[in-house]
Design an enzyme around this catalytic site. Structure first.
Site, PDB file in Angstrom:
ATOM      1  N   ALA A  37       0.854  -1.391   0.108  1.00 13.17           N
ATOM      2  CA  ALA A  37       0.075  -0.167   0.149  1.00 13.17           C
ATOM      3  C   ALA A  37       0.923   1.374  -0.071  1.00 13.17           C
ATOM      4  O   ALA A  37       1.983   1.169   0.634  1.00 13.17           O
ATOM      5  CB  ALA A  37      -0.915  -0.097   1.017  1.00 13.17           C
ATOM      6  N   VAL A  56      -1.622  -2.511  -4.088  1.00 14.50           N
ATOM      7  CA  VAL A  56      -1.353  -3.582  -4.971  1.00 14.50           C
ATOM      8  C   VAL A  56      -1.710  -5.202  -4.591  1.00 14.50           C
ATOM      9  O   VAL A  56      -1.625  -5.325  -3.356  1.00 14.50           O
ATOM     10  CB  VAL A  56       0.024  -3.576  -5.309  1.00 14.50           C
ATOM     11  CG1 VAL A  56       0.423  -4.865  -6.197  1.00 14.50           C
ATOM     12  CG2 VAL A  56       0.641  -2.274  -5.798  1.00 14.50           C
ATOM     13  N   ASP A  75      11.543   7.902 -10.417  1.00  9.51           N
ATOM     14  CA  ASP A  75      11.501   7.720  -9.195  1.00  9.51           C
ATOM     15  C   ASP A  75      11.962   6.081  -8.661  1.00  9.51           C
ATOM     16  O   ASP A  75      11.297   5.234  -8.214  1.00  9.51           O
ATOM     17  CB  ASP A  75       9.843   7.483  -8.736  1.00  9.51           C
ATOM     18  CG  ASP A  75       9.458   7.474  -7.048  1.00  9.51           C
ATOM     19  OD1 ASP A  75      10.455   7.769  -6.315  1.00  9.51           O
ATOM     20  OD2 ASP A  75       8.330   6.960  -6.725  1.00  9.51           O
TER      21      ASP A  75
END
Length: 574
Positions: free
Chosen positions: A149, A155, A304
């Site tokens: 999370a 997911v 990222d």
């Protein structure tokens, strides 16, 4: 009730219809709903006033210095409590040494997109609404609870009826409303009070907020993320070291993304990686070289790449996941970045300062002369040291003071690049604390410059090899030696391209300069030529040299050769 879920029980249809960040449309929507703005503004303002009150109290009681670490931790926790928008703000600020003091930077870099998962039934309801079918119709199996999370979604692990194991990302409900409300407030505050803040931005603070908003809206569009993943995969097509998960479009939507499940270990799970027989050093090297390819070849980079988004697969590849935050660089920016890396390695800080001007870190009118020794002081220790001894975090900390003393600024696009470099460095440290990033980066950049696939790269090579009009023999020797240290470097194709370039009209300047270099200081530089030959003689045989020359001139017309001969000076004078 947490601030991230407050006021989202009745989602406004109008705001959900704004798919691309549009500050004017968002402002119009909330002007007719001022109570929403007021409630959220009071919560945000109250939280920051409480934090600032604590800072003042520490100052008045003389505890400011002793509580610096706690103050930085309090700020990180405050941003986390305020929800996904402010977690993202904190992450963005962690790449801005020109805005944030070093102790706060250290704490903000720790920010993770971790929040408790939202209700499982609500997640499955979103799945069914978005896919237009029941969950058990789409997936043969699905985990009863999320396996991960984050601030923007969670997911699940699932299996399709066709047998493929997949990851299913489900976005948090009403996230567009939460983000747009916060962005509206941030932009209003930036427009009203930004000019009064002592910030070294070089441009309007609202532009920073808008850039941030554009990236956030792109990140919460899972269809956009899927297209990013496919573009990234195409860039690395045929690369045996990089893995990109496949996208299953029939089970995806703007709020749901189904993608291939990656079997492997997060880069922080060093013991498991070694136990699986995978070399951590090799994984780090793949990470650095693939990162450089993104920045300097493709221009399309993963902004990222934190350890949660990078996996070491069981067969020794590096897998990228989560393509929500990506960006694109222009060709000129890519070539200047390549030049900057070489200038840093060659410790040519005057040329590096000029590159900083080209990249937008310094205004064109800046007098760079007093900045050159400051750059040497900050960056000089980088050469030849390991990540543990000198790293991007160290540079960030030292630049924090430098940027207040000199007119540096961080262009919005480079905030994402810095974020990418810092997070990749953290992954390198977790796998191999003695990893020398320059030992991987420089051979790659040297290969890129020596092969000179584009006119821009060839011009950068000239900038590297000539200084104050004089040929830098030592630099050429160094570049060839370091490039040859990489097993993937093949000298013969490079020699052929170099020969073609010398014979071309574009190579006229280099031909003349080489003739001058061979005879400068009123002597033939045979020793330098012999040293260069010593570097390459084991790879290039006389017959190969002849073949390279024949291949290089094969495409030239008789007219072109005649022009070439007429352009080449018969002699030179100084």
């Amino acid at each position: 009730m947490s601030p991230t879920t407050a006021s989202v029980s009745s989602p406004p249809a109008g705001i959900e219809g704004i798919r691309i960040y549009d500050p004017a449309a968002i402002s119009r929507y909330y002007r007719s709903r001022p109570w929403r703005l007021l409630g959220r503004a009071l919560l945000i303002l109250g939280s920051f006033l409480w934090f600032l009150g604590g800072l003042l109290w520490d100052h008045w009681t003389g505890q400011g210095e002793a509580r610096k670490a706690q103050q930085a931790s309090d700020l990180r926790e405050l941003l986390t409590r305020l929800g996904p928008t402010f977690i993202k703000v904190g992450q963005a600020l962690s790449t801005r040494p020109d805005l944030i003091r070093p102790d706060f930077l250290e704490e903000l870099i720790k920010l993770q997109d971790q929040l408790p998962p939202f209700d499982n039934q609500l997640a499955f309801a979103i799945l069914e609404r978005e896919l237009g079918m029941a969950v058990d119709e789409a997936y043969r199996e699905i985990s009863p609870h999320p396996v991960a999370a984050a601030s923007l979604g969670q997911v699940y692990r699932a299996v399709l009826y066709s047998g493929e194991e997949v990851a299913v990302k489900v976005q948090r409900p009403y996230l567009r409303q939460v983000l747009s409300l916060d962005l509206c407030l941030l932009r209003w505050g930036a427009s009203r009070f930004g000019r009064f803040l002592p910030l070294n931005l070089g441009h309007d603070l609202t532009l920073i907020v808008d850039e941030f908003g554009i990236k956030l809206f792109e990140e919460i569009d899972y269809l956009n993320e899927g297209h990013n993943a496919e573009k990234f995969a195409e860039n690395f097509h045929g690369d045996p070291e990089v893995k990109v998960p496949a996208i299953y479009w029939q089970f995806s939507s703007p709020l749901v993304l189904t993608l291939e499940w990656i079997q492997g270990f997060k880069l922080t799970e060093t013991d498991k990686i070694r136990a699986a027989g995978v070399d951590p050093y090799a994984i780090v090297k793949i990470g650095v070289t693939s990162g450089l390819r993104q920045l300097l070849e493709h221009g399309f980079f993963h902004a990222d790449p934190h350890p949660g988004n990078l996996f070491a697969t069981l067969d020794g590849r590096l897998a990228y996941i989560d393509f929500g935050m990506m960006d694109q660089l222009e060709t000129q920016t890519k070539e200047t970045l390549a030049s900057s890396v070489v200038q840093l390695i060659n410790q040519d800080y005057a040329a590096l300062a000029e590159d900083f001007v080209s990249l937008g870190f310094l205004a064109p009118s800046t007098d760079i002369r007093p900045i050159i020794p400051a750059l040497e002081k900050v960056l000089g220790k980088a050469i030849g040291q390991s990540v543990r001894d000198f790293n991007f975090k160290t540079i960030t900390d030292e630049f924090s003071a430098l940027m207040y003393e000199y007119p540096f600024r961080v262009p919005a696009k480079f905030a994402l690049i810095i974020r990418s470099l810092v997070t990749q460095e953290g992954s390198a440290l977790s796998l191999d604390p003695n990893f020398k990033i320059v030992e991987v980066a420089y051979p790659y950049v040297a290969r890129r410059l020596l092969t000179g696939e584009s006119p821009q790269l060839r011009r950068q090579l000239l900038n590297v090899l000539f200084k104050n009009g004089k040929f830098q023999w030592q630099r050429l020797e160094s570049m060839i030696a370091i490039a040859r240290s990489d097993s993937q470097f093949d000298l013969l194709p490079t020699a052929q391209m170099g020969f073609q370039y010398l014979m071309s009209e574009e190579g006229l300047y280099l031909r003349r300069q080489l003739l001058l270099a061979l005879t400068e200081d009123e002597r033939l530089h045979t020793a330098e030529v012999q040293r260069l030959w010593g570097l390459i003689k084991d790879e290039i045989k006389p017959q190969q040299i002849f073949s390279v020359a024949i291949n290089a001139i094969r495409d030239f017309s008789l007219t072109g050769v005649t022009t070439l001969i007429s352009q080449t000076p018969a002699g030179s004078s100084r």
